[in-house]
Write a protein that holds these residues in place. Structure first.
Motif, mmCIF file in Angstrom:
data_model
loop_
_atom_site.group_PDB
_atom_site.id
_atom_site.type_symbol
_atom_site.label_atom_id
_atom_site.label_comp_id
_atom_site.label_asym_id
_atom_site.label_seq_id
_atom_site.Cartn_x
_atom_site.Cartn_y
_atom_site.Cartn_z
ATOM 1 N N VAL A 43 44.791 44.906 31.448
ATOM 2 C CA VAL A 43 45.497 46.064 30.893
ATOM 3 C C VAL A 43 46.051 45.678 29.528
ATOM 4 N N GLY A 44 46.239 46.671 28.671
ATOM 5 C CA GLY A 44 46.739 46.385 27.331
ATOM 6 C C GLY A 44 45.598 46.262 26.337
ATOM 7 N N ASP A 45 45.900 45.776 25.172
ATOM 8 C CA ASP A 45 44.941 45.672 24.078
ATOM 9 C C ASP A 45 44.692 44.192 23.770
ATOM 10 N N SER A 46 43.529 43.699 24.162
ATOM 11 C CA SER A 46 43.219 42.286 23.946
ATOM 12 C C SER A 46 43.076 41.963 22.461
ATOM 13 N N LYS A 47 42.644 42.937 21.665
ATOM 14 C CA LYS A 47 42.474 42.708 20.227
ATOM 15 C C LYS A 47 43.815 42.474 19.538
ATOM 16 N N LYS A 48 44.855 43.102 20.069
ATOM 17 C CA LYS A 48 46.185 42.938 19.498
ATOM 18 C C LYS A 48 46.963 41.808 20.167
ATOM 19 N N GLY A 49 46.324 41.185 21.133
ATOM 20 C CA GLY A 49 46.983 40.090 21.843
ATOM 21 C C GLY A 49 48.071 40.544 22.788
ATOM 22 N N THR A 50 47.984 41.787 23.242
ATOM 23 C CA THR A 50 49.021 42.330 24.131
ATOM 24 C C THR A 50 48.485 42.605 25.531
ATOM 25 N N SER A 51 47.336 42.043 25.845
ATOM 26 C CA SER A 51 46.734 42.330 27.146
ATOM 27 C C SER A 51 47.250 41.376 28.224
ATOM 28 N N SER A 52 47.212 41.844 29.468
ATOM 29 C CA SER A 52 47.571 41.035 30.629
ATOM 30 C C SER A 52 46.524 41.258 31.701
ATOM 31 N N ILE A 53 46.363 40.269 32.558
ATOM 32 C CA ILE A 53 45.414 40.393 33.657
ATOM 33 C C ILE A 53 46.183 40.408 34.977
ATOM 34 N N ILE A 54 45.992 41.468 35.742
ATOM 35 C CA ILE A 54 46.625 41.601 37.053
ATOM 36 C C ILE A 54 45.623 41.143 38.105
ATOM 37 N N PRO A 55 45.980 40.201 38.972
ATOM 38 C CA PRO A 55 45.034 39.760 40.008
ATOM 39 C C PRO A 55 44.610 40.912 40.907
ATOM 40 N N VAL A 56 43.336 40.966 41.215
ATOM 41 C CA VAL A 56 42.828 41.911 42.209
ATOM 42 C C VAL A 56 42.783 41.188 43.540
ATOM 43 N N ARG A 57 43.379 41.772 44.558
ATOM 44 C CA ARG A 57 43.528 41.130 45.862
ATOM 45 C C ARG A 57 42.545 41.689 46.877
ATOM 46 N N TYR A 58 42.142 40.830 47.774
ATOM 47 C CA TYR A 58 41.291 41.267 48.883
ATOM 48 C C TYR A 58 42.159 42.019 49.886
ATOM 49 N N GLY A 59 41.890 43.314 50.034
ATOM 50 C CA GLY A 59 42.691 44.124 50.940
ATOM 51 C C GLY A 59 42.053 44.351 52.294
ATOM 52 N N GLY A 60 40.732 44.186 52.367
ATOM 53 C CA GLY A 60 40.014 44.410 53.618
ATOM 54 C C GLY A 60 38.544 44.657 53.348
ATOM 55 N N ASP A 61 37.794 44.853 54.428
ATOM 56 C CA ASP A 61 36.338 44.974 54.317
ATOM 57 C C ASP A 61 35.846 46.388 54.054
ATOM 58 N N TYR A 62 36.733 47.375 54.099
ATOM 59 C CA TYR A 62 36.283 48.763 54.035
ATOM 60 C C TYR A 62 36.788 49.462 52.778
ATOM 61 N N ALA A 63 36.103 50.555 52.431
ATOM 62 C CA ALA A 63 36.516 51.403 51.314
ATOM 63 C C ALA A 63 36.708 52.818 51.833
ATOM 64 N N ILE A 64 37.581 53.570 51.181
ATOM 65 C CA ILE A 64 37.831 54.957 51.572
ATOM 66 C C ILE A 64 36.886 55.849 50.781
ATOM 67 N N LYS A 65 36.066 56.592 51.470
ATOM 68 C CA LYS A 65 35.064 57.435 50.826
ATOM 69 C C LYS A 65 35.714 58.443 49.887
ATOM 70 N N GLY A 66 35.195 58.513 48.677
ATOM 71 C CA GLY A 66 35.691 59.481 47.708
ATOM 72 C C GLY A 66 36.902 59.031 46.933
ATOM 73 N N GLN A 67 37.388 57.813 47.200
ATOM 74 C CA GLN A 67 38.553 57.310 46.492
ATOM 75 C C GLN A 67 38.202 56.045 45.706
ATOM 76 N N SER A 68 39.047 55.719 44.736
ATOM 77 C CA SER A 68 38.834 54.520 43.937
ATOM 78 C C SER A 68 38.827 53.294 44.838
ATOM 79 N N PRO A 69 37.961 52.320 44.553
ATOM 80 C CA PRO A 69 37.940 51.106 45.376
ATOM 81 C C PRO A 69 39.190 50.250 45.195
ATOM 82 N N LEU A 70 39.969 50.526 44.135
ATOM 83 C CA LEU A 70 41.180 49.753 43.877
ATOM 84 C C LEU A 70 42.418 50.568 44.218
ATOM 85 N N MET A 71 43.348 49.949 44.939
ATOM 86 C CA MET A 71 44.621 50.588 45.277
ATOM 87 C C MET A 71 45.742 49.896 44.511
ATOM 88 N N TRP A 72 46.517 50.660 43.760
ATOM 89 C CA TRP A 72 47.639 50.129 42.991
ATOM 90 C C TRP A 72 48.931 50.465 43.728
#
Length: 217
Positions: free
Chosen positions: A16-45
């Motif tokens: 997230v942020g702007d890597s060109k301006k040096g203001t970006s950060s990386i948020i770890p993506v965590r393993y939440g489980g083996d399944y996905a909810i149909k019709g929804q984003s695979p990532l839950m925030w």
């Protein structure tokens, strides 16, 4: 019943942020489980921040208005871009866990003692502890698992005395169930502690399935 694991950062992150301006950060993506909810984003925030709750960011899980909130990726990144939120305010999960409505459902698992309900007063502290975990690497595998244990200790029921637990006890339950020995802190027919066996099994699982390096554990 749907749920997701919060304590297993994977080897990927979301920038997230702007890597060109040096203001970006990386948020770890965590393993939440083996399944996905149909019709929804695979990532839950999710977040557990009172200021963000007051600003209307996201919606609560269940009726816990002062607990953990979920929001869309668009809502989270927009809040970050307007400096309403910080990247470290969020945990991101990929995938969910599923329990059937009949048979071994989540409610029955709680009754059996496989899972424990975290007291509302402890939720925010546990969440803050998990925020210390980083995107998984070979170098921080042990440290990330130590934070997992720390979060579990903070989440443990106050009914259990701290003196009854070893400091390295993990969330992994069920190992050694069914044996009939006076000392149930050791594995049947051995002198190996159940807690150590659980630690070893968890480390092996994370190293194998999340890091892709089974020989590390």
């Amino acid at each position: 019943t749907l749920g997701c694991m919060l304590n297993h950062p994977a080897t990927k992150g979301y920038e997230v942020g702007d890597s060109k301006k040096g203001t970006s950060s990386i948020i770890p993506v965590r393993y939440g489980g083996d399944y996905a909810i149909k019709g929804q984003s695979p990532l839950m925030w999710i977040h557990c921040n009172q200021q963000l709750r007051d600003s209307g960011l996201g919606e609560p899980f269940g009726d816990q208005s002062k607990g953990i909130y979920k929001c869309s990726q668009e809502e989270a990144t927009e809040a970050i871009s307007y400096n309403i939120a910080k990247p470290e305010d969020f945990l991101i999960m990929s995938g969910v866990c599923v329990w059937p409505k009949i048979g071994s459902n989540l409610a029955n698992e709680v009754k059996r003692g496989v899972f424990e309900v975290v007291e509302q007063s402890k939720v925010e502290e546990v969440f803050r502890t998990l925020q210390k975990q980083e995107m998984l690497t070979e170098e921080n595998l042990t440290e990330n698992l130590a934070v997992t244990n720390e979060a579990w200790q903070k989440a443990a029921s106050s009914k259990s005395s701290p003196d009854e637990k070893e400091p390295d006890e993990t969330l992994t339950l069920g190992i050694g169930e069914g044996f009939d020995e006076d000392d149930d802190t050791v594995v049947f027919n051995s002198d190996k502690k159940v807690s150590q066996l659980a630690n070893d099994a968890l480390k092996k699982w994370v190293a194998t399935f999340l890091l892709g390096s089974p020989t590390l554990a």
